[in-house]
Write an enzyme that holds these catalytic residues in place. Structure first.
Site, PDB file in Angstrom:
ATOM      1  N   GLN A  78     -31.567   8.210 -47.195  1.00 22.88           N
ATOM      2  CA  GLN A  78     -32.772   8.965 -47.538  1.00 22.88           C
ATOM      3  C   GLN A  78     -33.950   8.477 -46.697  1.00 22.88           C
ATOM      4  OE1 GLN A  78     -32.620  11.284 -50.138  1.00 22.88           O
ATOM      5  NE2 GLN A  78     -34.688  11.901 -49.671  1.00 22.88           N
ATOM      6  N   PHE A  79     -34.041   8.947 -45.457  1.00 25.88           N
ATOM      7  CA  PHE A  79     -35.122   8.497 -44.578  1.00 25.88           C
ATOM      8  C   PHE A  79     -36.493   8.898 -45.109  1.00 25.88           C
ATOM      9  CE2 PHE A  79     -34.763  12.780 -42.942  1.00 25.88           C
ATOM     10  CZ  PHE A  79     -36.039  13.093 -42.495  1.00 25.88           C
ATOM     11  N   THR A  80     -36.563   9.920 -45.942  1.00 24.64           N
ATOM     12  CA  THR A  80     -37.861  10.389 -46.430  1.00 24.64           C
ATOM     13  C   THR A  80     -38.539   9.383 -47.362  1.00 24.64           C
ATOM     14  OG1 THR A  80     -36.869  11.629 -48.254  1.00 24.64           O
ATOM     15  CG2 THR A  80     -37.239  12.820 -46.179  1.00 24.64           C
TER      16      THR A  80
END
Length: 145
Positions: A78-80
């Site tokens: 989950q890079f966000t």
């Protein structure tokens, strides 16, 4: 490294409508990695997660760990989690690690969890994913190293 942890009764992840990971009771982990993260951070977080006393005992108190419950993990990259929304109206993802670095550490993090005799299912790194879960509690925590 940042992990959003949610206790669940069951969870799954789909890519393109096809289920690629599914668990029963345990934890859903949304895993974000930044530029300076290391394997040491992966080890520290993995140990913290499997030993957190966030499952209820016979008296209804959060007093049991994932290891004691023999729970499973659904781990989703989950890079966000490293999105910065302080300026403007569009998140800035400059604090998220580059994909090659992030994927290596994400895979290593999951390996470390498996070395602790935990069943770990995952999504597909970098893919658009549909994550479904039945929250248990709900219990949601944010861990960062």
């Amino acid at each position: 490294m940042k992990v959003v942890l949610q206790r669940c009764k069951e969870a799954n992840v789909k890519v393109g409508g096809k289920e690629v990971g599914s668990i029963g009771a345990g934890l859903v982990l949304l895993v974000g990695i930044t530029h300076n993260d290391t394997e040491e951070a992966c080890s520290w977080l993995a140990d913290k997660i499997v030993n957190l006393r966030i499952f209820e005992d016979g008296q209804g108190k959060m007093n049991r760990s994932l290891l004691e419950e023999k729970g499973e993990i659904l781990s989703v990259s989950q890079f966000t989690l490293y999105g910065d929304c302080n300026k403007g109206r569009r998140p800035n993802f400059m604090n998220a690690a580059k994909p090659d670095h992030a994927e290596l550490l994400y895979q290593r993090f999951n390996e470390i969890l498996r070395e602790k005799n935990i069943t770990v299912q995952t999504g597909i790194f970098g893919a658009m994913m549909d994550v479904s879960l039945i929250n248990d509690g709900p219990v949601t925590l944010i861990l960062e190293k």
